[in-house]
Design a protein around this motif. Structure first.
Motif, PDB file in Angstrom:
ATOM      1  N   VAL A  63      16.796 -37.410 -28.722  1.00  0.00           N
ATOM      2  CA  VAL A  63      17.919 -37.922 -27.926  1.00  0.00           C
ATOM      3  C   VAL A  63      18.473 -39.206 -28.538  1.00  0.00           C
ATOM      4  N   LEU A  64      17.589 -40.100 -28.974  1.00  0.00           N
ATOM      5  CA  LEU A  64      18.056 -41.339 -29.582  1.00  0.00           C
ATOM      6  C   LEU A  64      18.712 -41.081 -30.938  1.00  0.00           C
ATOM      7  N   ARG A  66      20.653 -38.591 -31.530  1.00  0.00           N
ATOM      8  CA  ARG A  66      22.018 -38.169 -31.180  1.00  0.00           C
ATOM      9  C   ARG A  66      22.766 -39.246 -30.387  1.00  0.00           C
ATOM     10  N   ARG A  67      22.116 -40.378 -30.160  1.00  0.00           N
ATOM     11  CA  ARG A  67      22.696 -41.486 -29.388  1.00  0.00           C
ATOM     12  C   ARG A  67      23.114 -41.033 -27.992  1.00  0.00           C
ATOM     13  N   GLU A  68      22.275 -40.236 -27.373  1.00  0.00           N
ATOM     14  CA  GLU A  68      22.592 -39.695 -26.055  1.00  0.00           C
ATOM     15  C   GLU A  68      21.663 -40.235 -24.975  1.00  0.00           C
ATOM     16  N   GLY A  69      21.078 -41.395 -25.210  1.00  0.00           N
ATOM     17  CA  GLY A  69      20.204 -41.981 -24.206  1.00  0.00           C
ATOM     18  C   GLY A  69      20.980 -42.352 -22.953  1.00  0.00           C
ATOM     19  N   MET A  94      18.525 -52.487 -32.876  1.00  0.00           N
ATOM     20  CA  MET A  94      17.426 -52.734 -31.932  1.00  0.00           C
ATOM     21  C   MET A  94      16.481 -51.526 -31.844  1.00  0.00           C
ATOM     22  N   VAL A  95      17.042 -50.326 -31.899  1.00  0.00           N
ATOM     23  CA  VAL A  95      16.201 -49.122 -31.907  1.00  0.00           C
ATOM     24  C   VAL A  95      15.342 -49.113 -33.167  1.00  0.00           C
ATOM     25  N   SER A 160      12.172 -44.228 -36.554  1.00  0.00           N
ATOM     26  CA  SER A 160      12.620 -45.132 -37.614  1.00  0.00           C
ATOM     27  C   SER A 160      13.616 -44.430 -38.530  1.00  0.00           C
ATOM     28  N   LEU A 161      13.298 -43.216 -38.917  1.00  0.00           N
ATOM     29  CA  LEU A 161      14.207 -42.456 -39.775  1.00  0.00           C
ATOM     30  C   LEU A 161      15.546 -42.228 -39.079  1.00  0.00           C
ATOM     31  N   HIS A 162      15.503 -41.790 -37.826  1.00  0.00           N
ATOM     32  CA  HIS A 162      16.740 -41.546 -37.080  1.00  0.00           C
ATOM     33  C   HIS A 162      17.562 -42.832 -36.944  1.00  0.00           C
ATOM     34  N   ALA A 163      16.894 -43.948 -36.675  1.00  0.00           N
ATOM     35  CA  ALA A 163      17.597 -45.213 -36.487  1.00  0.00           C
ATOM     36  C   ALA A 163      18.236 -45.686 -37.796  1.00  0.00           C
ATOM     37  N   VAL A 164      17.549 -45.504 -38.914  1.00  0.00           N
ATOM     38  CA  VAL A 164      18.122 -45.882 -40.214  1.00  0.00           C
ATOM     39  C   VAL A 164      19.373 -45.056 -40.481  1.00  0.00           C
ATOM     40  N   VAL A 165      19.292 -43.744 -40.243  1.00  0.00           N
ATOM     41  CA  VAL A 165      20.452 -42.877 -40.464  1.00  0.00           C
ATOM     42  C   VAL A 165      21.598 -43.268 -39.542  1.00  0.00           C
ATOM     43  N   ASN A 166      21.305 -43.533 -38.273  1.00  0.00           N
ATOM     44  CA  ASN A 166      22.355 -43.943 -37.333  1.00  0.00           C
ATOM     45  C   ASN A 166      22.974 -45.273 -37.745  1.00  0.00           C
TER      46      ASN A 166
END
Length: 182
Positions: A63-64, A66-69, A94-95, A160-166
């Protein structure tokens, strides 16, 4: 490359979370049936709880990504576009900070370097670190709890991977918006 890896991991996380949701439902139904028949299987409660914890972490990571929190966006929606993008970048940062902080805490908790140095001798590891996580077992299943808690380091790495990509996507979007304004 990172974006494709992140998307693939998020798809896997969603599939695993869906499978765990089905397992949880089946375990609860099994628990109801066996209790009604007077032969309760007590381990089903604990297994359902562990499956729910893992499902929650896999779902949260996807969910994070896709930034759908869940969010209250009343203030964000009132901001001008540039400030809104800046706020989204701050949230992504921050994520990432949270995920990396959690990864560091998990590394210190699991302490694989000391475990390796002791030759994977649990008694020597416990004597050296006073960390008893590898010897604790669950109440009814009897499995070592570190297997259950492994969802935390997995979550921290994937998040961490998702946040770096976002964050990279957000920075690219911000740079693209600046070029369009110029």
């Amino acid at each position: 490359m990172l974006k494709r890896l992140s998307s693939g991991i998020a798809r896997c996380e969603g599939a695993i979370a869906a499978a765990l949701a089905a397992v949880i439902s089946l375990l609860i139904l099994l628990n109801i049936a066996t209790r009604a028949l007077g032969h309760a299987l007590y381990w089903t409660d604990e297994l359902a709880i562990h499956a729910m914890i893992w499902m929650t972490f896999f779902t949260t990571s996807a969910v994070l990504k896709r930034r759908e929190g869940v969010a209250v966006t009343l203030l964000v929606d009132a901001l001008p576009n540039g400030m809104r993008q800046g706020l989204h970048l701050f949230v992504d940062a921050m994520v990432l900070f949270f995920a990396l902080f959690l990864a560091v805490l998990c590394w210190r908790w699991y302490d694989p370097a000391t475990l390796w140095a002791t030759g994977f001798d649990i008694q020597a590891f416990q004597g050296e670190t006073f960390n008893f996580m590898y010897s604790e077992t669950s109440r009814t299943l009897g499995i070592p709890k570190f297997w259950v808690w492994l969802c935390l380091p997995i979550f921290s790495v994937s998040l961490s991977l998702h946040a770096v990509v976002n964050l990279i996507d957000g920075l690219k979007g911000l740079a693209g918006a600046e070029r369009r304004l110029a």
